[in-house]
Design a protein around this motif. Structure first.
Motif, PDB file in Angstrom:
ATOM      1  N   GLY A   1       0.817  -1.206   0.000  1.00 46.74           N
ATOM      2  CA  GLY A   1       0.000   0.000   0.000  1.00 46.74           C
ATOM      3  C   GLY A   1       0.853   1.259   0.000  1.00 46.74           C
ATOM      4  N   ALA A   2       0.147   2.381   0.037  1.00 50.49           N
ATOM      5  CA  ALA A   2       0.823   3.675   0.036  1.00 50.49           C
ATOM      6  C   ALA A   2       1.724   3.801   1.261  1.00 50.49           C
ATOM      7  CB  ALA A   2      -0.221   4.776   0.067  1.00 50.49           C
ATOM      8  N   GLY A   3       2.852   4.459   1.078  1.00 49.00           N
ATOM      9  CA  GLY A   3       3.735   4.765   2.207  1.00 49.00           C
ATOM     10  C   GLY A   3       4.374   3.556   2.863  1.00 49.00           C
ATOM     11  N   SER A   4       4.385   2.434   2.160  1.00 45.37           N
ATOM     12  CA  SER A   4       4.895   1.218   2.803  1.00 45.37           C
ATOM     13  C   SER A   4       6.393   1.021   2.552  1.00 45.37           C
ATOM     14  CB  SER A   4       4.125   0.005   2.289  1.00 45.37           C
ATOM     15  OG  SER A   4       4.272  -0.073   0.894  1.00 45.37           O
ATOM     16  N   GLY A   5       6.986   1.894   1.759  1.00 44.05           N
ATOM     17  CA  GLY A   5       8.420   1.767   1.507  1.00 44.05           C
ATOM     18  C   GLY A   5       8.727   0.666   0.505  1.00 44.05           C
ATOM     19  N   LYS A   6       8.045   0.705  -0.617  1.00 47.00           N
ATOM     20  CA  LYS A   6       8.230  -0.329  -1.660  1.00 47.00           C
ATOM     21  C   LYS A   6       9.660  -0.353  -2.186  1.00 47.00           C
ATOM     22  CE  LYS A   6       4.412   1.146  -3.880  1.00 47.00           C
ATOM     23  NZ  LYS A   6       3.587   1.515  -2.765  1.00 47.00           N
TER      24      LYS A   6
ATOM     25  N   TYR B   1      12.340   0.480  -0.770  1.00 45.42           N
ATOM     26  CA  TYR B   1      13.244  -0.087   0.228  1.00 45.42           C
ATOM     27  C   TYR B   1      13.210  -1.623   0.154  1.00 45.42           C
ATOM     28  CZ  TYR B   1      15.468  -1.004   4.708  1.00 45.42           C
ATOM     29  OH  TYR B   1      16.316  -1.463   5.679  1.00 45.42           O
TER      30      TYR B   1
ATOM     31  N   GLN C   1      -2.854   2.106  -6.866  1.00 43.39           N
ATOM     32  CA  GLN C   1      -2.210   3.357  -7.280  1.00 43.39           C
ATOM     33  C   GLN C   1      -2.047   3.446  -8.783  1.00 43.39           C
ATOM     34  OE1 GLN C   1       0.748   5.266  -4.718  1.00 43.39           O
ATOM     35  NE2 GLN C   1       0.702   3.418  -3.488  1.00 43.39           N
TER      36      GLN C   1
ATOM     37  N   TYR D   1       4.485   3.721   6.725  1.00 47.50           N
ATOM     38  CA  TYR D   1       5.488   4.517   7.441  1.00 47.50           C
ATOM     39  C   TYR D   1       5.240   6.011   7.280  1.00 47.50           C
ATOM     40  CZ  TYR D   1       8.199   0.229   7.906  1.00 47.50           C
ATOM     41  OH  TYR D   1       8.607  -1.028   8.222  1.00 47.50           O
ATOM     42  N   ARG D   2       4.299   6.372   6.410  1.00 46.45           N
ATOM     43  CA  ARG D   2       4.138   7.781   6.085  1.00 46.45           C
ATOM     44  C   ARG D   2       3.091   8.484   6.952  1.00 46.45           C
ATOM     45  NH1 ARG D   2       2.553   7.882   0.501  1.00 46.45           N
ATOM     46  NH2 ARG D   2       4.775   7.905   0.031  1.00 46.45           N
TER      47      ARG D   2
ATOM     48  N   LYS E   1       2.165  10.640  -7.197  1.00 47.00           N
ATOM     49  CA  LYS E   1       2.630   9.360  -6.656  1.00 47.00           C
ATOM     50  C   LYS E   1       4.055   9.474  -6.126  1.00 47.00           C
ATOM     51  CE  LYS E   1       2.631   6.115  -9.355  1.00 47.00           C
ATOM     52  NZ  LYS E   1       2.491   4.981 -10.229  1.00 47.00           N
ATOM     53  N   GLY E   2       4.308   8.839  -4.998  1.00 44.90           N
ATOM     54  CA  GLY E   2       5.653   8.893  -4.434  1.00 44.90           C
ATOM     55  C   GLY E   2       5.907  10.154  -3.630  1.00 44.90           C
TER      56      GLY E   2
ATOM     57  N   GLU F   1       4.925  13.163  -0.731  1.00 48.10           N
ATOM     58  CA  GLU F   1       4.238  13.239   0.549  1.00 48.10           C
ATOM     59  C   GLU F   1       4.331  14.649   1.093  1.00 48.10           C
ATOM     60  OE1 GLU F   1       6.359  10.014   2.426  1.00 48.10           O
ATOM     61  OE2 GLU F   1       7.957  11.335   3.127  1.00 48.10           O
TER      62      GLU F   1
ATOM     63  N   ARG G   1      -1.229  10.822   0.433  1.00 47.51           N
ATOM     64  CA  ARG G   1      -0.049  11.700   0.421  1.00 47.51           C
ATOM     65  C   ARG G   1       0.147  12.405   1.751  1.00 47.51           C
ATOM     66  NH1 ARG G   1       2.373   9.058  -2.635  1.00 47.51           N
ATOM     67  NH2 ARG G   1       0.574   7.722  -2.442  1.00 47.51           N
TER      68      ARG G   1
HETATM   69  N1  ATP Z   1      11.406   0.844   7.024  1.00 47.82           N
HETATM   70  C1  ATP Z   1      11.127   2.127   7.190  1.00 47.82           C
HETATM   71  N2  ATP Z   1      11.279   2.728   8.371  1.00 47.82           N
HETATM   72  C2  ATP Z   1      10.989   4.026   8.541  1.00 47.82           C
HETATM   73  N3  ATP Z   1      10.529   4.829   7.566  1.00 47.82           N
HETATM   74  C3  ATP Z   1      10.354   4.297   6.358  1.00 47.82           C
HETATM   75  C4  ATP Z   1      10.640   2.917   6.096  1.00 47.82           C
HETATM   76  N4  ATP Z   1      10.352   2.672   4.798  1.00 47.82           N
HETATM   77  C5  ATP Z   1       9.911   3.851   4.286  1.00 47.82           C
HETATM   78  N5  ATP Z   1       9.921   4.816   5.215  1.00 47.82           N
HETATM   79  C6  ATP Z   1       9.467   6.224   5.007  1.00 47.82           C
HETATM   80  O1  ATP Z   1       8.073   6.173   4.750  1.00 47.82           O
HETATM   81  C7  ATP Z   1       7.714   7.088   3.708  1.00 47.82           C
HETATM   82  C8  ATP Z   1       7.097   6.349   2.543  1.00 47.82           C
HETATM   83  O2  ATP Z   1       8.073   5.572   1.888  1.00 47.82           O
HETATM   84  P1  ATP Z   1       8.086   5.427   0.311  1.00 47.82           P
HETATM   85  O3  ATP Z   1       7.799   6.749  -0.311  1.00 47.82           O
HETATM   86  O4  ATP Z   1       9.302   4.691  -0.078  1.00 47.82           O
HETATM   87  O5  ATP Z   1       6.837   4.489   0.174  1.00 47.82           O
HETATM   88  P2  ATP Z   1       6.123   3.987  -1.120  1.00 47.82           P
HETATM   89  O6  ATP Z   1       5.697   2.613  -0.854  1.00 47.82           O
HETATM   90  O7  ATP Z   1       6.948   4.251  -2.320  1.00 47.82           O
HETATM   91  O8  ATP Z   1       4.885   4.943  -1.104  1.00 47.82           O
HETATM   92  P3  ATP Z   1       3.856   5.370  -2.263  1.00 47.82           P
HETATM   93  O9  ATP Z   1       3.629   4.195  -3.110  1.00 47.82           O
HETATM   94  O10 ATP Z   1       2.661   5.774  -1.478  1.00 47.82           O
HETATM   95  O11 ATP Z   1       4.445   6.538  -2.950  1.00 47.82           O
HETATM   96  C9  ATP Z   1       8.987   7.822   3.362  1.00 47.82           C
HETATM   97  O12 ATP Z   1       9.014   9.029   4.102  1.00 47.82           O
HETATM   98  C10 ATP Z   1      10.088   6.872   3.782  1.00 47.82           C
HETATM   99  O13 ATP Z   1      11.256   7.581   4.128  1.00 47.82           O
END
Ligand code: ATP
Length: 627
Positions: free
Chosen positions: A22-27, A29, A217, A248-249, A539-540, A542, A591
């Protein structure tokens, strides 16, 4: 088990997988974690067998981020989808020519059946005999006769090649036993088909595919959206689902809201921050009616006048909410400091155009495209406008940085590498492809000049300047458009074609007279450099606080548009539009890091509001008059 643990389990048992995150899950990473796992645990084997891991991303920004985070590791090839697919097929020249002819034939037949003049060619095979090879480069025009592909063709042709030549897929799986794809939801269905139904099917024991993304998304029309069909049925599944449910967001309130209208993932907020969500709705007086002679209720006033009055009221409502957020809630909407900004997410409409300094451009578009105006502008579909501001690739959602304004941006940012790359790709300044010292002075003079004249001159004058200095030649499409509007179409028989050309001419003439400043403002808007953001670019991203503005009026009648009321009350009969609206709403709401306000400027019916209350909570749904 965490998502990465499940991914590792899949990899170790040779199973291909989808990470639905999902959103903000840190994909990103998780994608990097996967790559690091592969390097550490499979690296030796890969090296020994001269194999590599492929990682496909959609934007050059994402590509560079991954390369940097992996410190340019030699075992990982990070590539855009076009680069990768073209690398896969380009050396099979004989087969490529055959498939190109098939593709040409299919498209030619479609045009003929539709009764339109075809850009494709009869008997292409004979003509192709004369050329050395089929070619593709990033900015090429389509010209099948000389074997030149457009980037959309690469997607379709690679699917055909993968299907027809299993041996090709065998060779690929030997070379690349791991293939990871970022943002799977925006991947063209043809590419998914090539990868899953050909490459994977033919080589199950040799290759592992990993798809990373979020079905909710998908906001571009051409992406596959969702891969459920590949994992839903455990007997026939080709991919295994892994879910990542941390967020995480966003604050607890925002995550809770997202969970209320998303069914395939239940996210857990990773912060203690409570935050808030609010939904503000507006009511307008009903249109006056009367009973006519036949005892039927009919409208008693002009709809145009009524709409004008409502539009004014919407502006008042919008200003009221923005003002309260600024003064009472300390939100910061500062046009000049984009980084610290809280953000207003809104689809382009006349009020947005006015607030962002491109209202005349909007008017010209409205006259030409009437109800499609928002869509046309958002997607930057018209070739003429693309000449100045580039566009978003419809197959990959990638920003095509081909416009005059992209060049100016590189120049102003002192990004000389990109300036040179841009000019080498697009301009006629370097006929032999070499940059010499004398060119540097010429470029500096031209671009400095252009920066200034853009501020005061008309679109026509800027275009003439750019052309006369050989900076960017007109594309075939632009030239064709101009030739058509300048042709003697008055002599044509009365009919839709004549009307279309006349409308195009009015559009062209008014666009050319427009102060170029409006194009600059529009470009800033498309690049999210204003407090407003086009939702297609969010997207991406925040922001601390987000105000999302909904106005169905401009969109609801379009098959390609959005219908928020129909999404809230679940009555939109157009399933695609409902999904598109849901995804847009999901992307927008997700966001926000702390607080979210949704402002529905268009009226919402009772059923819609009842559902909204279930999602936001009764107390958080507020009539604008009570603010
Ligand atoms: N493991 C983690 N621990 C702490 N913070 C994290 C972690 N992974 C991601 N974050 C933070 O959470 C936020 C969302 O991460 P990111 O933008 O990579 O997510 P995303 O899955 O790409 O989101 P979206 O698809 O909604 O754009 C960022 O601010 C990132 O720094």
């Amino acid at each position: 088990m965490t998502a990465i643990e499940q991914i590792i389990q899949n990899i170790d048992s040779g199973k291909s997988f989808v990470l639905e995150a999902g959103a903000g899950s840190g994909k990103t990473y998780t994608l990097i974690q996967t790559l690091n796992y592969l390097i550490e645990n499979k690296g030796e084997d890969l090296k020994y067998n001269h194999q590599k891991i492929i990682c496909i991303t959609y934007t050059n920004v994402a590509k560079n981020e991954i390369i940097e985070r992996l410190e340019n590791h030699p075992l990982v090839l990070v590539s855009t989808i076009h680069e990768f697919l073209w690398e896969c097929i380009k050396s099979y020249e004989k087969q490529l020519k055959i498939e190109l002819c098939k593709l040409n034939e299919v498209r030619y037949k479609i045009d003929i059946d539709l009764g339109i003049e075809s850009r494709y060619i009869q008997n292409l095979l004979e003509r192709l005999d004369g050329i050395d090879s089929v070619v593709y480069n990033d900015t090429a025009f389509r010209d099948f006769e000389s074997g030149q592909l457009h980037h959309d063709d690469v997607i379709v042709l690679s699917k055909m090649m993968f299907q027809t030549y299993p041996l090709l897929t065998n060779i690929l799986s030997q070379k690349f036993p791991y293939l990871l794809i970022d943002e799977y939801q925006d991947t063209a269905p043809e590419t998914i088909n090539a990868l899953v139904d050909s490459l994977l099917d033919n080589n199950k024991d040799k290759i592992t595919l990993g798809f990373y993304g979020d079905s909710h998304q998908k906001i571009y029309n051409n992406g596959v959206g969702d891969l459920t069909k590949y994992y839903i049925n455990s007997d026939t599944q080709k991919l295994h689902i892994v879910k990542k449910e941390e967020n995480y967001r966003s604050s607890k309130a925002v995550v809770n809201l997202l969970n209320n209208f998303r069914t395939n993932i239940e996210q857990q907020a990773q912060t203690e921050l409570q935050g808030s969500v609010k939904f503000v709705y507006c009511e307008y007086r009903p249109i006056k009616t009367r009973i006519n002679r036949n005892n039927r209720e009919v409208e008693d006033e002009s709809r145009t006048a009524y709409n004008r009055e409502i539009d004014l009221q919407k502006n008042v409502n919008f200003d009221k909410v923005v003002n309260i957020l600024k003064t009472e809630k300390n939100w910061v909407f500062d046009q000049l400091d984009n980084k610290k900004n809280d953000k207003i997410l809104v689809l382009v409409n006349s009020a947005v155009a006015k607030r962002n300094g491109f209202s005349s451009l909007y008017r010209i578009y409205s006259r030409r495209y009437t109800r499609r105006v928002g869509d046309e502008l958002n997607k930057r579909k018209n070739a003429l406008i693309q000449y100045f501001v580039g566009y978003t690739d419809k197959k990959t959602s990638q920003e095509r940085e081909t416009g005059v304004e992209h060049l100016i941006k590189f120049w102003k940012d002192s990004n000389y590498n990109e300036v040179l790359r841009f000019l080498k790709r697009n301009s006629l300044l370097f006929t032999d492809g070499h940059l010499e010292h004398k060119h540097k002075k010429i470029i500096t003079d031209i671009l400095n000049n252009l920066v200034t004249i853009r501020e005061t001159k008309s679109v026509k004058e800027v275009m003439e300047f750019v052309e006369s200095r050989k900076l960017i030649p007109k594309s075939d499409a632009v030239q064709k458009f101009i030739d058509q509007v300048n042709s003697d179409f008055d002599k044509l028989e009365d009919g839709p074609e004549k009307i279309r050309l006349a409308n195009n001419k009015t559009f062209y003439d008014s666009l050319m007279e427009l102060p170029y400043n409006e194009i600059i403002s529009f470009f800033q808007f498309t690049q999210n450099h204003t407090v407003f953001s086009t939702k297609h670019g969010t997207k991406g991203e925040e922001y601390r606080n987000v105000l999302t503005v909904i106005d169905d009026k401009d969109w609801v009648n379009e098959a390609e548009g959005y219908n928020f009321e129909g999404f809230f009350d679940d009555t939109d009969p157009n399933i695609e539009r409902k999904l598109r609206t849901r995804n847009l709403f999901y992307v927008e709401c997700s966001r926000a890091k702390e607080n979210l306000v949704v402002l529905a400027l268009s009226p919402m019916g009772e059923l819609a509001l009842n559902n909204v209350k279930k999602w936001f909570g009764n107390d958080n749904v507020i009539k604008i008059n009570s603010l």
